[in-house]
Write a protein that holds these residues in place. Structure first.
Motif, PDB file in Angstrom:
ATOM      1  N   SER A  69      55.400  19.352  -5.997  1.00 19.50           N
ATOM      2  CA  SER A  69      55.103  19.501  -4.575  1.00 19.50           C
ATOM      3  C   SER A  69      55.052  21.024  -4.439  1.00 19.50           C
ATOM      4  O   SER A  69      55.621  22.076  -5.071  1.00 19.50           O
ATOM      5  N   VAL A  70      54.132  21.293  -3.476  1.00 20.18           N
ATOM      6  CA  VAL A  70      53.646  22.467  -3.024  1.00 20.18           C
ATOM      7  C   VAL A  70      53.593  22.624  -1.489  1.00 20.18           C
ATOM      8  O   VAL A  70      53.016  21.560  -0.771  1.00 20.18           O
ATOM      9  N   SER A  74      50.956  33.914  -2.548  1.00 22.48           N
ATOM     10  CA  SER A  74      51.699  33.317  -3.673  1.00 22.48           C
ATOM     11  C   SER A  74      52.372  32.172  -3.031  1.00 22.48           C
ATOM     12  O   SER A  74      52.791  32.303  -1.716  1.00 22.48           O
ATOM     13  N   THR A  75      52.937  31.149  -3.923  1.00 26.69           N
ATOM     14  CA  THR A  75      53.696  29.995  -3.253  1.00 26.69           C
ATOM     15  C   THR A  75      54.621  29.789  -4.516  1.00 26.69           C
ATOM     16  O   THR A  75      54.444  30.065  -5.796  1.00 26.69           O
ATOM     17  N   THR A  76      55.478  28.876  -4.281  1.00 26.42           N
ATOM     18  CA  THR A  76      56.728  28.311  -5.197  1.00 26.42           C
ATOM     19  C   THR A  76      55.898  26.755  -5.208  1.00 26.42           C
ATOM     20  O   THR A  76      55.919  26.185  -4.315  1.00 26.42           O
ATOM     21  N   ILE A  77      55.853  26.252  -6.430  1.00 24.85           N
ATOM     22  CA  ILE A  77      55.733  24.977  -6.732  1.00 24.85           C
ATOM     23  C   ILE A  77      57.092  24.093  -7.153  1.00 24.85           C
ATOM     24  O   ILE A  77      57.671  24.795  -8.171  1.00 24.85           O
ATOM     25  N   ARG A  78      57.342  23.244  -6.510  1.00 21.90           N
ATOM     26  CA  ARG A  78      58.860  22.612  -6.880  1.00 21.90           C
ATOM     27  C   ARG A  78      58.216  21.570  -7.801  1.00 21.90           C
ATOM     28  O   ARG A  78      57.526  20.972  -7.563  1.00 21.90           O
ATOM     29  N   VAL A  79      59.307  21.408  -8.887  1.00 23.25           N
ATOM     30  CA  VAL A  79      58.979  20.131  -9.769  1.00 23.25           C
ATOM     31  C   VAL A  79      60.359  19.369  -9.685  1.00 23.25           C
ATOM     32  O   VAL A  79      61.523  19.832  -9.948  1.00 23.25           O
ATOM     33  N   SER A  80      60.154  18.085  -9.556  1.00 25.61           N
ATOM     34  CA  SER A  80      61.287  17.187  -9.752  1.00 25.61           C
ATOM     35  C   SER A  80      61.085  16.310 -10.884  1.00 25.61           C
ATOM     36  O   SER A  80      59.859  15.950 -10.923  1.00 25.61           O
ATOM     37  N   ALA A  81      61.950  16.308 -11.898  1.00 28.77           N
ATOM     38  CA  ALA A  81      61.790  15.492 -13.129  1.00 28.77           C
ATOM     39  C   ALA A  81      63.029  14.523 -13.209  1.00 28.77           C
ATOM     40  O   ALA A  81      64.150  14.897 -13.181  1.00 28.77           O
TER      41      ALA A  81
END
Length: 122
Positions: A95-96, A103-110
């Motif tokens: 998610s972004v 610039s941005t942070t991309i969050r990842v849920s696994a």
């Protein structure tokens, strides 16, 4: 074990002791917790290595582990099966934010799952 870590890394577990006192008289009830570091608390464990303090442990080898807490002649015990089989990745959710300036942070849920168990890391 956690994902595809090499060498294999076993999931750590944090134990806590909660209690609820029951009485025939509904006016007398209490809930709370017990500090595992208290000098009157006795901890008995098998197949568990201490990672941090009195409450965080990691399995020393695959198989059954046991954690028991005794306080004033009352004992609570729990067994946990430790497996060295890695859980399979069953879902990944990036998610972004909708607006990107420079610039941005991309969050990842696994999510990893197997044998009816599932754990999600964000």
């Amino acid at each position: 074990t956690l994902g595809c870590a090499n060498p294999r890394t076993r999931q750590r577990v944090r134990y806590e002791v909660l209690f609820e006192l029951e009485s025939d008289d509904a006016r007398y009830s209490a809930v709370g917790s017990i500090s595992l570091a208290h000098p009157d608390v006795h901890i008995n464990r098998s197949n568990l290595l201490t990672v941090s303090g009195f409450d965080v442990y990691e399995g020393s080898e695959s198989g059954v582990s046991m954690f028991a807490v005794s306080l004033r002649a009352e004992t609570a015990e729990m067994e946990v099966m430790i497996s060295d089989e890695a859980l399979s990745l069953s879902a990944i959710q990036p998610s972004v934010d909708s607006t990107v300036v420079t610039s941005t942070t991309i969050r990842v849920s696994a999510t990893f799952s197997r044998y009816g168990f599932s754990c999600t890391y964000n």
